[in-house]
Design an enzyme around this catalytic site. Structure first.
Site, PDB file in Angstrom:
ATOM      1  N   ILE A 248      70.713  65.548  62.265  1.00  0.00           N
ATOM      2  CA  ILE A 248      69.565  65.926  63.120  1.00  0.00           C
ATOM      3  C   ILE A 248      68.308  65.306  62.526  1.00  0.00           C
ATOM      4  O   ILE A 248      68.020  65.519  61.349  1.00  0.00           O
ATOM      5  CB  ILE A 248      69.319  67.456  63.161  1.00  0.00           C
ATOM      6  CG1 ILE A 248      70.610  68.242  63.403  1.00  0.00           C
ATOM      7  CG2 ILE A 248      68.301  67.817  64.231  1.00  0.00           C
ATOM      8  CD1 ILE A 248      70.389  69.751  63.435  1.00  0.00           C
ATOM      9  N   HIS A 249      67.583  64.538  63.334  1.00  0.00           N
ATOM     10  CA  HIS A 249      66.318  64.004  62.817  1.00  0.00           C
ATOM     11  C   HIS A 249      65.249  63.772  63.880  1.00  0.00           C
ATOM     12  O   HIS A 249      64.136  63.404  63.559  1.00  0.00           O
ATOM     13  CB  HIS A 249      66.561  62.700  62.052  1.00  0.00           C
ATOM     14  CG  HIS A 249      66.800  61.521  62.950  1.00  0.00           C
ATOM     15  ND1 HIS A 249      68.019  61.261  63.497  1.00  0.00           N
ATOM     16  CD2 HIS A 249      65.967  60.563  63.416  1.00  0.00           C
ATOM     17  CE1 HIS A 249      67.937  60.181  64.248  1.00  0.00           C
ATOM     18  NE2 HIS A 249      66.702  59.729  64.220  1.00  0.00           N
ATOM     19  N   ARG A 250      65.595  63.979  65.168  1.00  0.00           N
ATOM     20  CA  ARG A 250      64.591  63.692  66.216  1.00  0.00           C
ATOM     21  C   ARG A 250      63.354  64.557  66.017  1.00  0.00           C
ATOM     22  O   ARG A 250      63.483  65.770  65.782  1.00  0.00           O
ATOM     23  CB  ARG A 250      65.125  64.030  67.602  1.00  0.00           C
ATOM     24  CG  ARG A 250      66.231  63.216  68.048  1.00  0.00           C
ATOM     25  CD  ARG A 250      65.991  62.354  69.264  1.00  0.00           C
ATOM     26  NE  ARG A 250      66.931  61.272  69.108  1.00  0.00           N
ATOM     27  CZ  ARG A 250      66.630  60.051  68.726  1.00  0.00           C
ATOM     28  NH1 ARG A 250      65.385  59.696  68.553  1.00  0.00           N
ATOM     29  NH2 ARG A 250      67.555  59.152  68.541  1.00  0.00           N
TER      30      ARG A 250
ATOM     31  N   ARG B 205      63.132  62.664  57.081  1.00  0.00           N
ATOM     32  CA  ARG B 205      62.223  63.420  57.943  1.00  0.00           C
ATOM     33  C   ARG B 205      62.652  64.888  58.021  1.00  0.00           C
ATOM     34  O   ARG B 205      61.833  65.803  57.902  1.00  0.00           O
ATOM     35  CB  ARG B 205      62.241  62.769  59.334  1.00  0.00           C
ATOM     36  CG  ARG B 205      61.705  63.606  60.388  1.00  0.00           C
ATOM     37  CD  ARG B 205      61.782  62.962  61.770  1.00  0.00           C
ATOM     38  NE  ARG B 205      60.510  63.164  62.415  1.00  0.00           N
ATOM     39  CZ  ARG B 205      59.628  62.222  62.661  1.00  0.00           C
ATOM     40  NH1 ARG B 205      59.878  60.988  62.361  1.00  0.00           N
ATOM     41  NH2 ARG B 205      58.495  62.519  63.228  1.00  0.00           N
TER      42      ARG B 205
ATOM     43  N   ASP C 198      71.858  64.435  67.133  1.00  0.00           N
ATOM     44  CA  ASP C 198      70.829  64.124  68.126  1.00  0.00           C
ATOM     45  C   ASP C 198      70.511  62.631  68.072  1.00  0.00           C
ATOM     46  O   ASP C 198      69.510  62.175  68.599  1.00  0.00           O
ATOM     47  CB  ASP C 198      69.567  64.975  67.917  1.00  0.00           C
ATOM     48  CG  ASP C 198      68.879  64.733  66.583  1.00  0.00           C
ATOM     49  OD1 ASP C 198      69.365  63.905  65.782  1.00  0.00           O
ATOM     50  OD2 ASP C 198      67.833  65.367  66.341  1.00  0.00           O
TER      51      ASP C 198
END
Ligand code: UD1
Length: 371
Positions: free
Chosen positions: A209-211, A244, A288
């Site tokens: 997950i990084h969006r 992130r 994602d």
């Protein structure tokens, strides 16, 4: 008399660009009529977000590194533009080739097109129709400026035609990221990542997950963390944490909670071969990301995409991808469903390991027309 080589500047900036550039560099270096020049913008700079991929994928050392680093979108894009413009004005390549949809992609295509240098976009035409995604804006602008548009799936061509792109600029060639996957499957089998993490094939899931929309907002991030805590009780989950996401987890005070879960295995971002092995032997992938939807389709591993939209619809209609949205209960329901029965998939057209060769062939034809 020997004719002059065609000089192509290939731009790579962020992690997902490197797997796309690798087969293109290889195919171009093998062609005596082309002189490929590799530009790394430096958007991603950590060893495990950049150098590892160059080593594993045997990408030659960049000819130029612009050393941009992180920043706001405007800072990052503008800094790439300033440095890239200087270089391109001095050297005037015959083409600038960009891949994907990151800030480096849009920055370099804008510079090149203003200097009247033909722009080649590899992975053109993908649309999520969600303008809150920075990548969607990058895609629209880059495609609008490009002279040769290489698409990975039929939807890419349809989108471009609807937007008024001339048909003769669009070429359906397949997927260079899949070229890289197929080229590296054998090597990835030797990865010891399962032993290192003490995992058995098909007895764990993989999460990425990084969006910004999922991790930059504390409330959303907490929602995902709680969901993962629930899921890891049913299936151990390996979670390579993007820088992130890591920053956000630390800042939001969720770090202790995340670390306390026994079956949630947090690791640093992995290299290409380890990650490929990890995905290919997993029971399912929760993500994602964009590219992972495509890779799991080829690996025939179920993929649950935690987004409301995808720019890669063929992974759903033909592949193993399921769009599960962002509602935790819905994601959990689908997770259980996939644990019970796996979605079968087939290989999309032209995802056969030869996309880079098709691209090179088309560029040579185009160059002849321009000469
Ligand atoms: C970028 C791309 C995204 C792609 C993703 C893959 C854009 C708009 N987004 O997002 O499409 O899916 O890469 O990773 O271009 N950082 C490090 N080390 C690094 C790189 C980044 O610590 O090597 C940190 C920085 O603090 C930075 C943050 O991660 O602020 C985000 O990096 P950035 O390049 O802005 O975007 P990504 O989220 O990685």
């Amino acid at each position: 008399m020997a004719s002059k080589k065609i000089t192509i500047y290939l731009v790579a900036g962020a992690r997902p660009n490197f797997m796309k550039i690798a087969p293109l560099m290889k195919a171009m270096r093998a062609n005596k009529r082309i002189k490929p020049v590799l530009i790394h913008t430096g958007q991603h700079y950590d060893r495990n977000m950049s150098k590892t991929f160059f080593d594993e994928l045997e990408i030659p050392k960049p000819d130029y590194n612009l050393g941009i680093g992180s920043g706001t979108h405007a800072q990052q894009t503008a800094n790439v533009m300033l440095k890239f413009e200087k270089l391109v004005m001095r050297k005037r390549p015959d083409y600038v080739l960009v891949v994907g949809d990151v800030n480096s992609t849009v920055a370099c295509s804008l510079v090149a097109s203003k200097l009247l240098i033909p722009v080649i976009h590899v992975e053109a035409g993908l649309r999520s129709f969600n303008r809150e995604m920075p990548e969607e804006l990058n895609r629209i602008v880059t495609d609008g400026l490009s002279d040769l548009l290489f698409v990975t799936e039929k939807s890419g061509r349809d989108n471009l035609i609807k937007e008024g792109t001339a048909r003769d600029k669009i070429h359906f060639v397949g997927n260079v990221m899949i070229d890289t996957l197929l080229n590296n499957l054998t090597k990835a089998r030797d990865s010891k990542i399962l032993e290192t993490l003490q995992l058995q094939p098909r007895e764990y899931g993989v999460v990425t997950i990084h969006r910004p929309s999922n991790v930059d907002d504390d409330k959303n991030l907490k929602k995902y963390v709680e969901l993962l805590l629930r899921m890891q009780k049913k299936l151990p989950l390996v979670f390579p944490v993007h820088p992130r996401t890591n920053q956000r987890i630390q800042k939001s005070g969720l770090a202790k909670k995340v670390k306390s879960a026994q079956n949630l295995i947090l690791v640093e971002p992995l290299g290409y071969l380890d990650f490929l092995k990890l995905m290919s032997a997993s029971r399912l992938v929760l993500t994602d990301s964009g590219g992972i939807q495509e890779e799991t389709t080829i690996l025939k591993v179920p993929c649950l995409t935690m987004r409301e939209d995808t720019e890669r619809p063929v992974t759903i209609t033909e592949g193993t991808n399921i769009l599960v949205g962002t509602n935790p209960n819905n994601i959990y329901k689908n997770f259980n469903k996939v644990l019970r029965s796996k979605k079968a998939g087939k290989r999309p057209r032209f995802w056969d390991g030869h996309a880079a060769e098709r691209i090179v062939k088309t560029i040579l034809i185009d160059a002849k027309k321009r000469s």
